[in-house]
Write a protein that holds these residues in place. Structure first.
Motif, PDB file in Angstrom:
ATOM      1  N   ASP A  21       0.813  -1.222   0.000  1.00 54.20           N
ATOM      2  CA  ASP A  21       0.000   0.000   0.000  1.00 54.20           C
ATOM      3  C   ASP A  21       0.844   1.268   0.000  1.00 54.20           C
ATOM      4  O   ASP A  21       0.970   1.942  -1.018  1.00 54.20           O
ATOM      5  CB  ASP A  21      -0.940  -0.028   1.211  1.00 54.20           C
ATOM      6  CG  ASP A  21      -1.811   1.200   1.303  1.00 54.20           C
ATOM      7  OD1 ASP A  21      -2.334   1.626   0.262  1.00 54.20           O
ATOM      8  OD2 ASP A  21      -1.978   1.748   2.410  1.00 54.20           O
ATOM      9  N   VAL A  22       1.456   1.570   1.133  1.00 53.43           N
ATOM     10  CA  VAL A  22       2.067   2.897   1.256  1.00 53.43           C
ATOM     11  C   VAL A  22       3.322   3.024   0.386  1.00 53.43           C
ATOM     12  O   VAL A  22       3.588   4.094  -0.167  1.00 53.43           O
ATOM     13  CB  VAL A  22       2.312   3.272   2.742  1.00 53.43           C
ATOM     14  CG1 VAL A  22       3.478   2.508   3.322  1.00 53.43           C
ATOM     15  CG2 VAL A  22       2.532   4.757   2.898  1.00 53.43           C
TER      16      VAL A  22
ATOM     17  N   ALA B 133       7.231   9.253  -8.736  1.00 51.12           N
ATOM     18  CA  ALA B 133       7.308   9.182 -10.207  1.00 51.12           C
ATOM     19  C   ALA B 133       6.460  10.300 -10.823  1.00 51.12           C
ATOM     20  O   ALA B 133       6.888  10.958 -11.783  1.00 51.12           O
ATOM     21  CB  ALA B 133       6.821   7.809 -10.685  1.00 51.12           C
TER      22      ALA B 133
ATOM     23  N   SER C 214       4.801   5.896  -6.508  1.00 49.52           N
ATOM     24  CA  SER C 214       4.005   6.453  -7.615  1.00 49.52           C
ATOM     25  C   SER C 214       3.963   7.966  -7.537  1.00 49.52           C
ATOM     26  O   SER C 214       4.041   8.656  -8.558  1.00 49.52           O
ATOM     27  CB  SER C 214       2.575   5.908  -7.576  1.00 49.52           C
ATOM     28  OG  SER C 214       2.555   4.525  -7.792  1.00 49.52           O
ATOM     29  N   ASP C 215       3.826   8.477  -6.315  1.00 46.24           N
ATOM     30  CA  ASP C 215       3.816   9.940  -6.142  1.00 46.24           C
ATOM     31  C   ASP C 215       5.175  10.538  -6.527  1.00 46.24           C
ATOM     32  O   ASP C 215       5.244  11.621  -7.119  1.00 46.24           O
ATOM     33  CB  ASP C 215       3.474  10.301  -4.686  1.00 46.24           C
ATOM     34  CG  ASP C 215       2.002  10.022  -4.354  1.00 46.24           C
ATOM     35  OD1 ASP C 215       1.187   9.873  -5.288  1.00 46.24           O
ATOM     36  OD2 ASP C 215       1.675   9.943  -3.152  1.00 46.24           O
TER      37      ASP C 215
ATOM     38  N   ASP D 213      14.200  -4.582  -9.854  1.00 49.16           N
ATOM     39  CA  ASP D 213      13.055  -4.656 -10.770  1.00 49.16           C
ATOM     40  C   ASP D 213      11.867  -3.880 -10.221  1.00 49.16           C
ATOM     41  O   ASP D 213      11.125  -3.226 -10.961  1.00 49.16           O
ATOM     42  CB  ASP D 213      12.629  -6.122 -10.976  1.00 49.16           C
ATOM     43  CG  ASP D 213      13.651  -6.924 -11.777  1.00 49.16           C
ATOM     44  OD1 ASP D 213      14.562  -6.295 -12.362  1.00 49.16           O
ATOM     45  OD2 ASP D 213      13.540  -8.162 -11.804  1.00 49.16           O
ATOM     46  N   TYR D 214      11.685  -3.977  -8.920  1.00 48.64           N
ATOM     47  CA  TYR D 214      10.549  -3.303  -8.288  1.00 48.64           C
ATOM     48  C   TYR D 214      10.673  -1.792  -8.468  1.00 48.64           C
ATOM     49  O   TYR D 214       9.731  -1.120  -8.882  1.00 48.64           O
ATOM     50  CB  TYR D 214      10.540  -3.668  -6.803  1.00 48.64           C
ATOM     51  CG  TYR D 214       9.345  -3.174  -6.024  1.00 48.64           C
ATOM     52  CD1 TYR D 214       8.247  -3.996  -5.825  1.00 48.64           C
ATOM     53  CD2 TYR D 214       9.329  -1.913  -5.445  1.00 48.64           C
ATOM     54  CE1 TYR D 214       7.153  -3.564  -5.085  1.00 48.64           C
ATOM     55  CE2 TYR D 214       8.245  -1.476  -4.708  1.00 48.64           C
ATOM     56  CZ  TYR D 214       7.159  -2.307  -4.532  1.00 48.64           C
ATOM     57  OH  TYR D 214       6.082  -1.870  -3.800  1.00 48.64           O
TER      58      TYR D 214
ATOM     59  N   SER E 222       8.330   6.685   7.058  1.00 52.02           N
ATOM     60  CA  SER E 222       7.861   6.856   5.685  1.00 52.02           C
ATOM     61  C   SER E 222       7.853   8.332   5.334  1.00 52.02           C
ATOM     62  O   SER E 222       6.827   8.986   5.397  1.00 52.02           O
ATOM     63  CB  SER E 222       6.461   6.248   5.559  1.00 52.02           C
ATOM     64  OG  SER E 222       5.986   6.343   4.245  1.00 52.02           O
ATOM     65  N   VAL E 223       9.027   8.839   5.033  1.00 55.01           N
ATOM     66  CA  VAL E 223       9.158  10.226   4.563  1.00 55.01           C
ATOM     67  C   VAL E 223      10.148  10.231   3.402  1.00 55.01           C
ATOM     68  O   VAL E 223      10.952   9.314   3.253  1.00 55.01           O
ATOM     69  CB  VAL E 223       9.672  11.194   5.665  1.00 55.01           C
ATOM     70  CG1 VAL E 223       8.653  11.374   6.777  1.00 55.01           C
ATOM     71  CG2 VAL E 223      10.990  10.734   6.231  1.00 55.01           C
TER      72      VAL E 223
ATOM     73  N   ASP F  37       5.174  11.667   3.455  1.00 55.95           N
ATOM     74  CA  ASP F  37       4.478  10.784   2.520  1.00 55.95           C
ATOM     75  C   ASP F  37       3.015  11.227   2.481  1.00 55.95           C
ATOM     76  O   ASP F  37       2.515  11.859   3.398  1.00 55.95           O
ATOM     77  CB  ASP F  37       4.653   9.301   2.870  1.00 55.95           C
ATOM     78  CG  ASP F  37       3.859   8.869   4.087  1.00 55.95           C
ATOM     79  OD1 ASP F  37       3.318   9.738   4.792  1.00 55.95           O
ATOM     80  OD2 ASP F  37       3.785   7.664   4.348  1.00 55.95           O
TER      81      ASP F  37
ATOM     82  N   ALA G 251      10.008  -0.458 -11.929  1.00 55.84           N
ATOM     83  CA  ALA G 251       8.611  -0.478 -12.361  1.00 55.84           C
ATOM     84  C   ALA G 251       7.985   0.916 -12.241  1.00 55.84           C
ATOM     85  O   ALA G 251       6.957   1.191 -12.843  1.00 55.84           O
ATOM     86  CB  ALA G 251       7.810  -1.490 -11.529  1.00 55.84           C
ATOM     87  N   PHE G 252       8.624   1.788 -11.465  1.00 51.34           N
ATOM     88  CA  PHE G 252       8.107   3.148 -11.299  1.00 51.34           C
ATOM     89  C   PHE G 252       8.779   4.140 -12.235  1.00 51.34           C
ATOM     90  O   PHE G 252       8.416   5.306 -12.278  1.00 51.34           O
ATOM     91  CB  PHE G 252       8.247   3.581  -9.828  1.00 51.34           C
ATOM     92  CG  PHE G 252       7.403   2.734  -8.924  1.00 51.34           C
ATOM     93  CD1 PHE G 252       6.071   3.058  -8.699  1.00 51.34           C
ATOM     94  CD2 PHE G 252       7.910   1.575  -8.347  1.00 51.34           C
ATOM     95  CE1 PHE G 252       5.262   2.256  -7.902  1.00 51.34           C
ATOM     96  CE2 PHE G 252       7.110   0.762  -7.555  1.00 51.34           C
ATOM     97  CZ  PHE G 252       5.787   1.104  -7.341  1.00 51.34           C
TER      98      PHE G 252
ATOM     99  N   PRO H 244       4.151   1.437  -2.735  1.00 52.97           N
ATOM    100  CA  PRO H 244       3.844   1.754  -4.141  1.00 52.97           C
ATOM    101  C   PRO H 244       3.131   3.099  -4.300  1.00 52.97           C
ATOM    102  O   PRO H 244       3.337   3.782  -5.301  1.00 52.97           O
ATOM    103  CB  PRO H 244       2.954   0.601  -4.607  1.00 52.97           C
ATOM    104  CG  PRO H 244       2.618  -0.201  -3.413  1.00 52.97           C
ATOM    105  CD  PRO H 244       3.590   0.141  -2.327  1.00 52.97           C
ATOM    106  N   THR H 245       2.345   3.474  -3.311  1.00 52.30           N
ATOM    107  CA  THR H 245       1.663   4.769  -3.389  1.00 52.30           C
ATOM    108  C   THR H 245       2.685   5.903  -3.369  1.00 52.30           C
ATOM    109  O   THR H 245       2.634   6.825  -4.192  1.00 52.30           O
ATOM    110  CB  THR H 245       0.677   4.907  -2.204  1.00 52.30           C
ATOM    111  OG1 THR H 245      -0.276   3.852  -2.298  1.00 52.30           O
ATOM    112  CG2 THR H 245      -0.033   6.249  -2.228  1.00 52.30           C
TER     113      THR H 245
END
Lengths: 195, 147
Positions: free
Chosen positions: A73-74, A83, A80-81, A116-117, A162-163, A179, A120-121, A76-77
């Protein structure tokens, strides 16, 4: 409860550091031995298994996020932000920023997995892992808290700071971005930091 | 039975429409799942749930995954952690959002990687509404939600 105590400590450290940095010019004539330094040297391994150190990124800004790939959840979110924020920058500015995803779960995030992970972004994303000791050293430099947290089905999650950390072209800490910050706001913060 | 009575009281005797509402009284909107990331057997699904009469989500199954868990990400003061939730209460008439950085369905041990454009089948179990099937679009790994 323990988590919230840690959260409070991390919050105080981060906010205190930001406060100290903002106060620094006013206090420049005094010695500031107690100033907490965030970020510093690390020696980790990228997706290809190649050793990577912080100095490899000198001359560019580092946008650093600690997390782990089993986080559905947090992480990839937030990635994504990141990216989305980089895509909002003009190409010349985007090229000045290296987005780094450093695992707090080296046991599961072996080089190929984290590499790889991260990619992906976006092709510019660098995933980093290392020995438990090397990862712990990087966490310590960034004052990152990470701890295993068992889940009901025998799996585990990682509680983690998570920052987003913004480091300058000289490798020095410029600031943090919370985040949950929207991509446009992350991009604006990066530009405010000089990107 | 108790639930049917509640529906009849709320609906004021609206016949066929109420019968339909009784069959599927939980609405699921804005549902999406994140495409599988490389090497990952787990992903997350998000949606907004609304029950007119109040209900409880007690579990979720998927033919596409080994297990689906209800999880809560808590982000506070720069810390993030994830915990299991036994169930999720839906207060009457109040939309409850499962959204990135908060509550989510953790879709575990997917039977094949979920690619953007595919559909994820979920069956949500509710105390009153019973089993509700949702066909959830899979969006890109970098998606932030349905457009």
């Amino acid at each position: 409860m323990r988590t919230s105590v840690f959260a409070a400590i991390v919050g105080v450290v981060v906010l205190g550091t930001i406060g100290a940095i903002e106060l620094a010019p006013k206090l420049a004539k005094q010695s500031l031995p107690a100033l907490v330094e965030i970020g510093g040297p690390f020696k980790l391994v990228d997706g290809a298994g190649k050793t990577v150190t912080d100095s490899d990124f000198r001359g560019r800004y580092m946008l650093v996020y600690f997390g782990y790939t089993h986080c559905p959840d947090v992480c990839p979110t937030t990635l994504s932000d990141m990216a989305g924020a980089l895509d909002k920058l003009p190409a010349t500015e985007k090229g000045q920023v290296v987005p780094l995803f450093i695992t707090v779960d080296p046991a599961r995030d072996i080089p190929s997995v984290i590499g790889d992970y991260a990619r992906a972004f976006g092709p510019e994303f660098v995933g980093l892992t290392g020995s438990p000791e090397a990862v712990a050293a990087a966490e310590q430099e960034y004052h990152v808290y990470a701890a295993k947290h068992p889940l009901a089905h025998g799996d585990y999650a990682m509680d983690h700071s998570s920052v987003l950390y913004v480091m300058g072209p000289d490798g020095k800490f410029l600031g943090v971005i919370a985040d949950g910050t929207k991509p446009g706001d992350i991009a604006a913060r990066l530009e405010a930091f000089g990107v | 039975m108790r639930y049917l009575v509640a529906v009849l009281l709320l609906g004021g005797g609206c016949g066929v429409a109420c019968a339909a509402a009784a069959a599927a009284p939980v609405s699921i909107t804005g549902a999406w799942a994140r495409a599988s990331l490389p090497h990952q057997e787990n992903t997350a699904a998000y949606m907004t749930l609304l029950s007119a009469g109040g209900d409880t989500l007690t579990g979720v199954d998927s033919a596409d995954a080994g297990m689906v868990m209800l999880h809560q990400t808590t982000s506070k003061g720069g810390m993030s952690d994830m915990s299991d939730m036994e169930s999720l209460a839906l207060p009457a008439g109040k939309a409850v959002a499962l959204a990135p950085g908060g509550m989510h369905l953790m879709v575990m041990d997917v039977k094949h990687p979920l690619a953007a454009g595919e559909k994820l089948q979920l069956v949500l179990h509710f105390t009153h509404a019973g089993d509700v099937t949702a066909t959830v679009p899979v969006l890109a790994a970098t998606a932030t939600g349905p457009r």
